[in-house]
Design a protein around this motif. Structure first.
Motif, PDB file in Angstrom:
ATOM      1  N   TYR A   1      41.665  45.049  70.522  1.00  0.00           N
ATOM      2  CA  TYR A   1      42.823  44.157  70.438  1.00  0.00           C
ATOM      3  C   TYR A   1      43.677  44.278  71.705  1.00  0.00           C
ATOM      4  CZ  TYR A   1      47.345  42.319  69.078  1.00  0.00           C
ATOM      5  OH  TYR A   1      48.512  41.614  69.055  1.00  0.00           O
TER       6      TYR A   1
ATOM      7  N   LEU B   1      44.226  38.001  64.751  1.00  0.00           N
ATOM      8  CA  LEU B   1      45.079  37.684  65.893  1.00  0.00           C
ATOM      9  C   LEU B   1      44.291  37.898  67.184  1.00  0.00           C
ATOM     10  CD1 LEU B   1      47.911  36.818  66.708  1.00  0.00           C
ATOM     11  CD2 LEU B   1      48.589  39.200  66.751  1.00  0.00           C
TER      12      LEU B   1
ATOM     13  N   LEU C   1      43.659  35.322  70.205  1.00  0.00           N
ATOM     14  CA  LEU C   1      44.002  35.592  71.600  1.00  0.00           C
ATOM     15  C   LEU C   1      42.838  35.231  72.519  1.00  0.00           C
ATOM     16  CD1 LEU C   1      46.033  38.909  71.395  1.00  0.00           C
ATOM     17  CD2 LEU C   1      46.830  36.557  71.388  1.00  0.00           C
TER      18      LEU C   1
ATOM     19  N   LEU D   1      56.780  36.876  74.001  1.00  0.00           N
ATOM     20  CA  LEU D   1      55.415  36.703  73.495  1.00  0.00           C
ATOM     21  C   LEU D   1      54.646  38.016  73.588  1.00  0.00           C
ATOM     22  CD1 LEU D   1      52.995  34.897  72.622  1.00  0.00           C
ATOM     23  CD2 LEU D   1      52.566  34.520  75.029  1.00  0.00           C
ATOM     24  N   PHE D   2      54.701  38.640  74.771  1.00  0.00           N
ATOM     25  CA  PHE D   2      53.873  39.827  74.935  1.00  0.00           C
ATOM     26  C   PHE D   2      54.434  41.037  74.194  1.00  0.00           C
ATOM     27  CE2 PHE D   2      51.845  37.256  78.148  1.00  0.00           C
ATOM     28  CZ  PHE D   2      50.519  37.538  77.863  1.00  0.00           C
TER      29      PHE D   2
ATOM     30  N   ILE E   1      47.323  30.024  69.443  1.00  0.00           N
ATOM     31  CA  ILE E   1      47.653  31.028  68.413  1.00  0.00           C
ATOM     32  C   ILE E   1      48.172  30.347  67.154  1.00  0.00           C
ATOM     33  CG2 ILE E   1      49.098  33.020  67.857  1.00  0.00           C
ATOM     34  CD1 ILE E   1      49.084  33.729  70.811  1.00  0.00           C
TER      35      ILE E   1
ATOM     36  N   LEU F   1      53.111  40.529  70.808  1.00  0.00           N
ATOM     37  CA  LEU F   1      51.687  40.841  70.707  1.00  0.00           C
ATOM     38  C   LEU F   1      51.438  42.344  70.745  1.00  0.00           C
ATOM     39  CD1 LEU F   1      50.079  38.075  72.939  1.00  0.00           C
ATOM     40  CD2 LEU F   1      50.183  38.200  70.450  1.00  0.00           C
TER      41      LEU F   1
ATOM     42  N   ALA G   1      52.444  43.818  67.389  1.00  0.00           N
ATOM     43  CA  ALA G   1      51.823  43.265  66.188  1.00  0.00           C
ATOM     44  C   ALA G   1      51.078  44.303  65.347  1.00  0.00           C
ATOM     45  CB  ALA G   1      50.900  42.113  66.567  1.00  0.00           C
TER      46      ALA G   1
ATOM     47  N   VAL H   1      44.674  41.605  74.612  1.00  0.00           N
ATOM     48  CA  VAL H   1      46.041  41.309  75.053  1.00  0.00           C
ATOM     49  C   VAL H   1      46.127  41.460  76.570  1.00  0.00           C
ATOM     50  CG1 VAL H   1      48.453  41.995  74.930  1.00  0.00           C
ATOM     51  CG2 VAL H   1      47.081  41.990  72.861  1.00  0.00           C
TER      52      VAL H   1
END
Lengths: 358, 415
Positions: A185, A31, A35, A12-13, A290, A16, A19, A189
């Motif tokens: 962003y 996105l 988040l 997942l990370f 998400i 992210l 991305a 995260v």
């Protein structure tokens, strides 16, 4: 078990963090917004999934966090020192309530402290009086109505239905700058990572076990000598804090907040994200927020006339077919297959304490 | 858990992300196609149409979308703009203000539209304003509103306060009486409108007997009507919005108050809303707008016929529909004059652009990007249409900050 959840979080990370490399700027901004919602969803997962308290009023905490940051941004964007909407309402001097928000550090800490204080007061009185279940859900809805009415009615102070919008800079840096958006962003995260780490640590700790015990049988916990009230107030405050953080980050990304966004419908939607992902799993809450929001954007862009039907259908499908959300589905499919294999191998199937807890 | 499960669960996770990735990357692919060409691609030019197609505002906004699509179709049939066909990109604002901001951003950044036609509520416009300003886009906003705004990236084709509320108050003072009672829904437009009305009443010798607000969607007006009965005003000035009007007018009639006793002048009720409330309940009350379906010009007859033929005989046209319709023509005319779709060039060319709208000629005022409009006071008829009683003769110059009125000083002090 540990390895699976570790690798899914890692995936997942990594996704992210990468991305921005393959997504258009606009999609990255979207996105980032999702988040923020994921951070909030983790809070709801803690209170609803782990402790079994259904709060239908998290929009208020989200909104309060958002308004705190928005007040600072609005003051920075007002060259005269008084927000434009106050001028139309005949206010010539900045209200005392607004004054401290000129300081960004105060505003940012208030975005967490104000929701927590509200949750503390409300939680203390409701949980102490052993109000639970559906009655608590109703109180949380009433909270939403109270706040929305207050924010709309006090137009000269809050901006009314229009809310607060049209910001320019934070710390003197333009918010629309491409680089700033990217940095925001990654900050989001980072916050999500911290939130997930904290939530995992909490649920693995003794206190986390107690939260689950409260979900399964509050009276038994009480007979064992613990005081469930303080634990429930604690988890309510934690989820309010996370909602406040999410609100503050949301305003920085999206650039607006209005009473509409803390209303009843958004508050229920927040619970739906967690339900879709899987309420007993923190990972589920994150991907639920998400994926649900991605689906919402995707459907509404592709089919502007009918997208609500698709989204509604999706929700019904999830509730009917996957009562434990996406994560629950993944696990039950997996378990069926393993148990079959294990039967063949005539081995004992290992049962874990909480089947759906990752 | 066994190895199999691990793998399966991993695969599920990966699959989910591939799905999520597809949502994003599909769009990315589309975006990269057009990224160099600024909305013009080959022989078409993209424009955004952004209204609420779902949620509480859909009932009003869908008709604006229809009017805009009709104008786009007509312009395309006549050869397009600068030789290019207009290609509408429709998005749903979903009666939700951040969604308006998100979709406006999407239209400007990924579709790279030449302009957006959209919005109804002030809140939706306020949400889109920073987005169009930061991306240097264009927005055509077709609904009457509370004024006090003039963004270089927005063109306002609905009335501002001096083209609707201010003349309506003057007309009432002259013809119906000096004692006013103000009622409105509790949000920005009614509160700002009433602030203006109060200042005007003070300056022009009117008297304020009461001012009441109810939440949006409120439906019990018995208390409010008792208050009105006790106050005995000459006129009621109504800025209620949406469903509340149905309840208010029905209960007013039930309480035995007719237009002869206390006429109500509304600024948010047009032909479309009358369909929902019922002409029999509203007959005899007044409205203030810039366009009515009954306007007797060949252009309007033509417009009404086309609209009904396209979308349904039972439908009506009204002020916001007309404003949404001619907004497309104004934009097209400005583009033709500028010889370019570039926002700065279109803005520079816009001053004085004039088109023949269904309700008469409309002209852009370059200094504040609003439009010159004729003010019309009308009386609601049993059949749901509105009969014009008075009009301002010539078009009134838009004055969003009410700078031309001495009594309005201090109202816009925040600017």
């Amino acid at each position: 078990m540990k390895n699976i959840s570790r690798s899914s979080y890692a995936l997942l990370f990594i996704f992210l963090l990468c991305a921005p490399l393959f997504l258009h700027d606009f999609r990255v901004a979207l996105l980032a917004k999702f988040l923020c919602f994921a951070i909030l969803a983790v809070g709801i997962c803690l209170i609803w999934g782990y402790t079994g308290i259904l709060s239908l009023g998290h929009g208020v905490f989200f909104g309060l966090g958002a308004y705190c940051v928005a007040m600072y941004l609005k003051l920075e964007a007002s060259p005269t020192g008084i927000p434009d909407f106050m001028g139309w309402s005949g206010i010539v001097e900045l209200p005392g309530l607004w004054k401290p928000f000129a300081n960004p550090y105060f505003a940012i800490s208030a975005a967490v402290i104000v929701p927590v204080l509200l949750a503390l007061v409300l939680g203390y009185f409701t949980f102490k009086n052993r109000i639970r279940g559906v009655y608590f859900s109703l109180i949380s809805q009433a909270l939403v109505v109270v706040f929305v009415t207050l924010f709309i009615g006090k137009q000269e102070i809050t901006g009314g239905t229009n809310g607060l919008t049209n910001f320019s800079t934070a710390f003197g840096i333009s918010l629309t700058n491409r680089g700033v958006q990217q940095v925001l962003y990654f900050i989001t995260v980072g916050f999500l990572l911290l939130t997930v780490a904290f939530a995992l640590w909490l649920t693995k700790s003794r206190a986390g076990k107690l939260l689950m015990a409260i979900r399964e049988g509050e009276n038994r916990v009480r007979f064992l000598g613990y005081n469930p009230t303080s634990f429930k107030v604690f988890v309510y405050c934690v989820s309010a804090a996370l909602a406040g953080v999410a609100g503050g980050l949301f305003v920085l990304q999206v650039g607006m907040i209005s009473p509409e966004m803390m209303g009843i419908i958004p508050s229920i939607e927040m619970v739906l994200w967690v339900a879709v992902g899987g309420r007993y799993s923190i990972f589920g809450a994150v991907i639920g927020a998400i994926l649900t929001n991605s689906a919402k954007s995707f459907f509404s862009e592709s089919y502007p006339d009918f997208w609500l039907f698709f989204l509604g259908g999706l929700f019904i499908l999830v509730v009917l077919v996957m009562p434990n959300g996406l994560v629950g589905l993944g696990k039950s499919v997996g378990e069926k297959i393993t148990s079959r294999i294990k039967k063949k191998e005539k081995e004992d199937v290992q049962h874990e304490a909480g089947p759906y807890v990752s | 858990m066994g190895k199999m499960t691990k793998n399966l669960f991993l695969m599920l996770v990966i699959l989910t992300f591939m799905l999520a990735g597809c949502v994003g990357s599909n769009a990315t692919n589309n975006e990269s196609d057009t990224s160099d060409e600024k909305g013009e691609k080959g022989d078409t030019v993209k424009v955004g149409v952004l209204h609420s197609l779902s949620g509480t505002m859909a009932i009003s906004e869908v008709s604006l979308k229809n009017a805009e699509l009709m104008a786009i179709e007509e312009i395309n049939e006549a050869g397009g703009v600068l030789g290019k066909k207009i290609e509408p990109v429709i998005e749903d604002g979903a009666s939700d203000w951040p969604t308006f901001a998100e979709k406006a951003k999407k239209l400007l950044q990924s579709d790279e539209v030449a302009t957006i036609f959209g919005g109804w509520t002030s809140a939706s416009r306020k949400a889109m304003l920073p987005v169009v300003e930061q991306n240097n886009g264009l927005l055509w906003y077709p609904v009457q509103y509370e004024g006090m705004e003039s963004s270089p990236n927005i063109f306002y084709t609905g009335a501002t306060t001096n083209q609707q509320i201010v003349p309506a108050v003057s007309w009432l003072l002259e013809n119906k009486g000096k004692k006013f009672f103000l009622i409105g829904s509790d949000y920005v437009f009614p509160r700002t409108a009433n602030k203006i009305i109060k200042a005007q009443l003070k300056a022009e010798g009117g008297e304020l007997l009461g001012e009441e607000y109810t939440p949006l969607g409120h439906t019990d007006y018995s208390t409010l009507i008792s208050k009105i009965k006790a106050a005995k005003p000459d006129v009621i000035f109504n800025t209620l919005n949406g469903d509340s009007n149905v309840a208010f007018f029905k209960q007013l009639k039930d309480a035995g108050i007719g237009p002869k006793d206390m006429p109500v002048l509304s600024v948010s009720i047009a032909e479309e809303e009358i369909r929902g409330i019922g002409g029999d309940v509203l007959a005899g009350h007044y409205t203030a707008w810039n366009y009515y379906q009954t306007i007797d010009t060949p252009e309007n007859k033509d417009f009404v016929e086309k609209y009904k033929a396209k979308y349904g005989e039972e439908l009506v046209t009204d002020d916001p529909i007309e404003a949404a319709y001619f907004a497309v023509y104004l934009w097209a005319a400005a583009v033709e004059k500028a010889g370019s779709f570039d926002v700065d060039k279109v803005r520079a060319a816009s001053d004085g652009i004039e088109v023949q709208a269904p309700g008469g000629k409309v002209k852009i005022e370059g200094s504040n990007q609003h439009t010159w409009k004729v003010v019309r006071i009308g009386e609601i008829q049993e059949d749901g249409l509105i009969k014009e009683l008075w009009n301002s003769g010539e078009a009134v110059k838009p004055d969003p900050y009410l700078e031309g009125y001495d009594w309005a000083k201090g109202l816009s002090s925040g600017e």
